[in-house]
Design an enzyme around this catalytic site. Structure first.
Site, PDB file in Angstrom:
ATOM      1  N   THR A  42      35.162 -12.873 -25.049  1.00  0.00           N
ATOM      2  CA  THR A  42      36.181 -11.832 -25.122  1.00  0.00           C
ATOM      3  C   THR A  42      36.286 -11.420 -26.578  1.00  0.00           C
ATOM      4  O   THR A  42      36.843 -12.130 -27.411  1.00  0.00           O
ATOM      5  CB  THR A  42      37.540 -12.344 -24.603  1.00  0.00           C
ATOM      6  OG1 THR A  42      37.403 -12.682 -23.211  1.00  0.00           O
ATOM      7  CG2 THR A  42      38.608 -11.266 -24.740  1.00  0.00           C
TER       8      THR A  42
ATOM      9  N   LYS B 122      38.634  -6.022 -20.006  1.00  0.00           N
ATOM     10  CA  LYS B 122      39.250  -7.325 -20.221  1.00  0.00           C
ATOM     11  C   LYS B 122      40.600  -7.169 -20.916  1.00  0.00           C
ATOM     12  O   LYS B 122      41.540  -7.940 -20.653  1.00  0.00           O
ATOM     13  CB  LYS B 122      38.318  -8.216 -21.048  1.00  0.00           C
ATOM     14  CG  LYS B 122      38.864  -9.618 -21.339  1.00  0.00           C
ATOM     15  CD  LYS B 122      39.123 -10.421 -20.061  1.00  0.00           C
ATOM     16  CE  LYS B 122      39.712 -11.799 -20.353  1.00  0.00           C
ATOM     17  NZ  LYS B 122      38.742 -12.737 -20.952  1.00  0.00           N
TER      18      LYS B 122
ATOM     19  N   LYS C 121      44.914 -13.807 -29.897  1.00  0.00           N
ATOM     20  CA  LYS C 121      43.724 -13.130 -30.396  1.00  0.00           C
ATOM     21  C   LYS C 121      43.401 -11.928 -29.521  1.00  0.00           C
ATOM     22  O   LYS C 121      43.150 -10.818 -30.015  1.00  0.00           O
ATOM     23  CB  LYS C 121      42.558 -14.116 -30.426  1.00  0.00           C
ATOM     24  CG  LYS C 121      41.237 -13.554 -30.949  1.00  0.00           C
ATOM     25  CD  LYS C 121      40.307 -13.068 -29.848  1.00  0.00           C
ATOM     26  CE  LYS C 121      39.784 -14.209 -29.007  1.00  0.00           C
ATOM     27  NZ  LYS C 121      38.774 -13.751 -28.003  1.00  0.00           N
TER      28      LYS C 121
END
Length: 297
Positions: A96, A171, A239
Site C-alpha cells: 500500500t 485502496k 501512513k
C-alpha cells in the site's frame, strides 16, 4: 511459473506460501534474512541474498513491503529487483503505497521492457493466511491477464480498476471507508456501555441487520475485551490515511470524517497504541469515559 516474492511480513509470508502451494517455483527475499529462512523451512523454495538475485530469471516478481521508501529500496538501484528482471517479465507491487510511486514504477519498468501492476490488498493477515484477499489493481490489460491466475492463489477477488495508480487510489477508498466504520463501531460500543446494555448481546442482534460490517463481526469481541495485539497496526493506518489526505488535498476535496479519525488515531498513538489494531479507537473512547468518571474501563 518461476516467481520471486520480496517482503515476508505478516502479509507476504503467507502470500508467498500460497504461491508455493500452487506449484510455482518461488524464490524469496526479506531484509531480515532469518524471516526468509523460516519461510523456506516451512514452505521449501529458495532464499536470495538480494532483491536482484531473487528476481533473476523470474517471470513474475511480487513485492509486499511497508511504504514508498521501502519499495524504492527493494525494487530500484543496482541491487533492486528491477535491475535483474528480463524483458517481458512482470512486476507486481502489493505494497500500500502512493499512486505517484505506482506511476513512477510503471515508467521505470516500461523503460526496460517489464510490465508493472500496482496491486494493493485488503483482508488483513487472516485474509492472507486463508487465501481470501481482495486485490485492487492498476495497470494495463495484458499484464493483468497474465497476473490474474497467479494472484488468485491468495485472493478471492482480483480486479483491474484502471491505469497505473488506480489500484492505490482504490485502496485509499478502502481505507477511507474502514476508518469511518471503525470509529462508528467504537462510538456505538461506547454508547452501549454508557447506557448499561449487554454490548455483546447488542452486537449479536444488530449485526444481523443493516449495521452489519466486517469490522463489527470480526472485531467487536476483542474490542470489548480490550485486546488489540493483532491485526492492522495504527501506525500503518496513519501512513495510509496520510496518503489519502494528501491525494484529497491535491484534488481540492475535503474529507472531514477521515481527517477526524486520523486525528483520533494520533491520540491512540499517544496512548502507546501505535502497534495496536485499528479497532483500538475503542480504547480511546474508553479512556475518555474513564476520565469522565462514569464509564466502563
Amino acid at each position: 511459473m518461476k516467481i520471486a516474492f520480496i517482503g515476508l511480513g505478516v502479509m507476504g509470508f503467507p502470500m508467498a506460501g500460497h504461491l508455493r502451494a500452487a506449484g510455482h517455483e518461488v524464490t524469496v527475499f526479506n531484509r531480515t534474512r532469518q524471516r526468509a529462512l523460516a519461510w523456506q523451512q516451512q514452505h521449501g523454495g529458495s532464499v536470495a541474498d538480494t532483491p536482484a538475485a531473487a528476481a533473476a530469471g523470474a517471470e513474475i516478481v511480487c513485492c509486499c513491503v511497508g511504504n514508498d521508501d521501502d519499495v524504492r529500496q527493494v525494487l530500484l538501484g543496482d541491487d533492486g529487483a528491477l535491475a535483474a528482471m528480463a524483458t517481458g517479465s512482470l512486476l507486481v507491487d502489493h505494497t500500500t503505497a502512493s499512486a505517484a510511486l505506482a506511476r513512477e514504477l510503471h515508467v521505470a519498468a516500461g523503460a526496460v521492457g517489464v510490465g508493472f501492476l500496482d496491486a494493493p490488498v485488503s483482508g488483513g493477515q487472516a485474509g492472507a493466511e486463508n487465501a481470501a484477499l481482495t486485490i485492487m489493481v492498476g495497470g494495463d490489460d495484458d499484464p493483468f491477464a497474465r497476473a490474474e491466475p497467479v494472484l488468485s492463489a491468495y485472493a478471492r477477488c482480483v480486479r483491474l480498476l484502471g491505469p497505473s495508480g488506480s489500484g492505490q487510489l482504490a485502496k485509499m477508498v478502502n481505507q477511507i471507508c474502514i476508518a469511518g466504520v471503525v470509529q462508528g463501531l467504537a462510538e456505538g460500543l461506547a454508547f452501549s456501555e454508557r447506557a448499561g446494555l449487554d454490548s455483546a448481546a447488542v452486537i449479536e442482534v444488530i449485526s444481523q441487520g443493516a449495521a452489519q460490517s466486517w469490522q463489527m463481526v470480526n472485531r467487536y469481541q476483542t474490542m470489548l475485551a480490550g485486546e488489540y495485539e493483532h491485526g492492522f497496526a495504527v501506525d500503518w493506518m496513519r501512513k495510509d490515511l496520510g496518503m489519502v489526505l494528501e491525494e484529497a488535498a491535491q484534488r481540492d476535496l475535503e474529507l472531514p470524517v477521515t481527517s477526524l479519525v486520523d486525528a483520533f488515531y494520533a491520540e491512540v498513538q499517544e496512548l502507546g497504541g501505535g502497534r495496536w489494531d485499528t479497532s483500538s479507537l475503542f480504547a480511546r473512547m474508553r479512556a475518555q469515559m474513564a476520565e469522565s468518571g462514569s464509564g466502563t474501563s
